[in-house]
Design a protein around this motif. Sequence first.
Motif, short mmCIF file in Angstrom:
data_model
loop_
_atom_site.label_atom_id
_atom_site.label_comp_id
_atom_site.label_asym_id
_atom_site.label_seq_id
_atom_site.Cartn_x
_atom_site.Cartn_y
_atom_site.Cartn_z
N ARG A 128 0.83 -1.21 0.00
CA ARG A 128 0.00 0.00 0.00
C ARG A 128 0.87 1.25 0.00
O ARG A 128 1.39 1.66 1.02
CB ARG A 128 -0.95 0.00 1.19
N LYS A 129 1.03 1.84 -1.17
CA LYS A 129 1.73 3.11 -1.34
C LYS A 129 0.88 3.92 -2.32
O LYS A 129 0.83 3.60 -3.51
CB LYS A 129 3.13 2.90 -1.92
N THR A 130 0.23 4.97 -1.82
CA THR A 130 -0.79 5.67 -2.60
C THR A 130 -0.32 6.09 -3.98
O THR A 130 -0.97 5.77 -4.99
CB THR A 130 -1.27 6.92 -1.83
N TRP A 131 0.80 6.80 -4.06
CA TRP A 131 1.24 7.32 -5.36
C TRP A 131 1.68 6.20 -6.29
O TRP A 131 1.41 6.23 -7.49
CB TRP A 131 2.36 8.34 -5.17
N ALA A 132 2.37 5.20 -5.73
CA ALA A 132 2.82 4.08 -6.55
C ALA A 132 1.63 3.25 -7.04
O ALA A 132 1.62 2.79 -8.19
CB ALA A 132 3.78 3.20 -5.75
N ASN A 133 0.65 3.07 -6.17
CA ASN A 133 -0.55 2.32 -6.57
C ASN A 133 -1.31 3.05 -7.66
O ASN A 133 -1.78 2.44 -8.64
CB ASN A 133 -1.47 2.11 -5.36
N LEU A 134 -1.43 4.37 -7.51
CA LEU A 134 -2.10 5.18 -8.52
C LEU A 134 -1.35 5.08 -9.85
O LEU A 134 -1.96 4.93 -10.92
CB LEU A 134 -2.17 6.64 -8.06
N LEU A 135 -0.03 5.16 -9.79
CA LEU A 135 0.78 5.07 -11.00
C LEU A 135 0.62 3.70 -11.67
O LEU A 135 0.56 3.62 -12.91
CB LEU A 135 2.25 5.32 -10.65
N SER A 136 0.54 2.64 -10.88
CA SER A 136 0.35 1.30 -11.45
C SER A 136 -0.93 1.22 -12.26
O SER A 136 -0.96 0.65 -13.36
CB SER A 136 0.33 0.25 -10.34
N ILE A 254 6.52 11.61 -10.53
CA ILE A 254 7.51 12.25 -9.66
C ILE A 254 7.19 11.98 -8.19
O ILE A 254 8.08 11.62 -7.40
CB ILE A 254 7.58 13.77 -9.92
N MET A 255 5.92 12.10 -7.81
CA MET A 255 5.53 11.87 -6.43
C MET A 255 5.79 10.42 -6.02
O MET A 255 6.26 10.16 -4.91
CB MET A 255 4.05 12.20 -6.25
N ALA A 256 5.49 9.48 -6.93
CA ALA A 256 5.72 8.06 -6.62
C ALA A 256 7.20 7.78 -6.41
O ALA A 256 7.59 7.08 -5.46
CB ALA A 256 5.16 7.19 -7.75
N VAL A 257 8.04 8.35 -7.27
CA VAL A 257 9.49 8.13 -7.16
C VAL A 257 10.05 8.79 -5.90
O VAL A 257 10.86 8.20 -5.17
CB VAL A 257 10.20 8.67 -8.42
#
Length: 269
Positions: A128-136, A254-257
């Motif tokens: 569960r990582k909001t930005w990474a999940n959204l990016l996926s 950028i936010m996910a990274v």
Amino acid sequence: MSAFLGEFIGTMLLIIFGGGVVAGVILKGTKSENSGWIVITTGWGLAVAFAIYAVGSISGAHINPAVTIALACAGDFAWEKVPLYIFAQLCGAFIGGVIVWLQYLPHWKETKDQGTQLAVFATGPAIRKTWANLLSEIIGTFILLFGLSAIGANKFSEGLTPLVIGGFIVAIGLSLGGTTGYAINPARDLGPRIAHFLLPIIGKGKSDWGYAWIPVIGPILGGILGALVYKALFKQEVSMLLWVIAPIVLIIIIMAVVKEGRSVSEDKK
């Protein structure tokens, strides 16, 4: 048959077969329990294929609000039809979720884990990582719309296209689905999640509404970007909307990274 009914039935079939294969694999006491991710991805691919066979000639078988919105943004679908299609898709997905619940009625009691019960209806992240999940979800649906556009540019033997698309869905699931369960379809996630919330499922937990916006917003952004990028690259048709969506997605990348970088730094301390 009307386009509304076509989208309703098509999305209902999608969830019956797709949600059904998930239920068979993860609920306790089924004959297909623990048969694995390949079975799930194959089931979803066939679900898409047969839904298209069922209603493709009636409504175009969008069976996915991200597809409907992306096609409208690309100028390939009338905006005035968008609300009707999305409503039909959500209703069909909800009813499909109810039917899956009924099909596996004795198995809810046997399945004690609340997260497993929810996973039959809705997607959730492996980490569960909001930005990474959204990016996926953005990446998965970008590939979906870009790929559907590419498939549509080719000619296949009569009646073969739905199977090609089904195989494409399997490929997305196998390659990109391990992060968030590859919703790549707001109706596929939201309709059954509402069903989970309302149904008297034995031992159920919360419906995880805090995560529910990700498989809605992510696919919409990714789908629009995928359709517009395809048109820009292959048809030299550049939409002004592309210059709005692309920066938004860049910010999310950028936010996910950055968030992941901070997480790594904290782990080293």
